[in-house]
Design a protein around this motif. Structure first.
Motif, PDB file in Angstrom:
ATOM      1  N   HIS A 111     -14.932  14.219 -30.306  1.00 49.70           N
ATOM      2  CA  HIS A 111     -15.053  12.823 -29.868  1.00 49.70           C
ATOM      3  C   HIS A 111     -16.135  12.100 -30.676  1.00 49.70           C
ATOM      4  O   HIS A 111     -15.946  10.939 -31.062  1.00 49.70           O
ATOM      5  CB  HIS A 111     -15.347  12.733 -28.374  1.00 49.70           C
ATOM      6  CG  HIS A 111     -14.130  12.855 -27.515  1.00 49.70           C
ATOM      7  ND1 HIS A 111     -13.044  12.013 -27.621  1.00 49.70           N
ATOM      8  CD2 HIS A 111     -13.840  13.717 -26.508  1.00 49.70           C
ATOM      9  CE1 HIS A 111     -12.134  12.348 -26.724  1.00 49.70           C
ATOM     10  NE2 HIS A 111     -12.586  13.388 -26.043  1.00 49.70           N
ATOM     11  N   ASP A 116      -9.748  10.715 -30.451  1.00 49.66           N
ATOM     12  CA  ASP A 116      -9.478  10.332 -29.063  1.00 49.66           C
ATOM     13  C   ASP A 116      -8.096  10.837 -28.675  1.00 49.66           C
ATOM     14  O   ASP A 116      -7.087  10.240 -29.029  1.00 49.66           O
ATOM     15  CB  ASP A 116      -9.561   8.817 -28.890  1.00 49.66           C
ATOM     16  CG  ASP A 116      -9.404   8.373 -27.455  1.00 49.66           C
ATOM     17  OD1 ASP A 116      -9.016   9.189 -26.586  1.00 49.66           O
ATOM     18  OD2 ASP A 116      -9.650   7.192 -27.191  1.00 49.66           O
ATOM     19  N   GLN A 118      -6.446  10.669 -26.112  1.00 54.18           N
ATOM     20  CA  GLN A 118      -5.635   9.794 -25.268  1.00 54.18           C
ATOM     21  C   GLN A 118      -4.903   8.732 -26.081  1.00 54.18           C
ATOM     22  O   GLN A 118      -4.029   8.060 -25.566  1.00 54.18           O
ATOM     23  CB  GLN A 118      -6.502   9.146 -24.195  1.00 54.18           C
ATOM     24  CG  GLN A 118      -7.057  10.182 -23.234  1.00 54.18           C
ATOM     25  CD  GLN A 118      -8.000   9.592 -22.208  1.00 54.18           C
ATOM     26  OE1 GLN A 118      -8.524   8.502 -22.379  1.00 54.18           O
ATOM     27  NE2 GLN A 118      -8.204  10.324 -21.129  1.00 54.18           N
TER      28      GLN A 118
END
Length: 146
Positions: A111, A116, A118
């Motif tokens: 991260h 990311d 998501q």
């Protein structure tokens, strides 16, 4: 005291009651080659993590790992790991707390590097899988969540 390789320095901050041998050195070895800068991994209480999570994400409960990227090189950023959550997840996964800390630290580092899971169509998951296999971890955080 931190562990370093050219371009990457990792320091782990933890209470004496929660010893973490080798986490910094392991993360330096496991990190992708492009990882550069200073990283601090702080092992915090679940209460501290709940406060961080509420302040930065709006959830008043602890989470396992949070990453705070820096915009002031050479600092790459900070990774916070909740000790109690890590203990419980290790027990559920059937491995040691040390292994769980590695899973969480690697996830947090990715991260910090801008990944990311998501929003990246699996790019972070593929990289995490490749790095963890190379570094001797059986399972990663993204795979466990799926």
């Amino acid at each position: 005291m931190g562990t370093r390789r050219p371009g990457l320095v990792v320091d782990v901050v933890s209470p004496r009651s929660f010893p973490v041998r080798g986490l910094a050195a392991w993360l330096v070895r496991a990190a992708p080659a492009r990882a550069s800068g200073e990283v601090t991994v702080a092992l915090v209480s679940d209460r501290q993590m709940a406060r961080l999570n509420e302040t930065f994400r709006g959830y008043a409960q602890p989470t396992d790992v949070l990453s705070f990227a820096s915009e002031a090189p050479p600092v790459l950023g900070d990774i916070a790991i909740a000790r109690g959550v890590a203990r419980r997840q290790a027990a559920r996964a059937g491995h040691s707390v040390s292994t769980e800390l590695r899973v969480l630290a690697l996830h947090g580092l990715l991260h910090l590097l801008g990944y990311d899971h998501q929003q990246d169509d699996g790019e972070m998951g593929r990289l995490e899988r490749r790095l963890r296999k190379r570094a001797g971890l059986v399972e990663g955080l993204i795979e466990r969540a799926q």
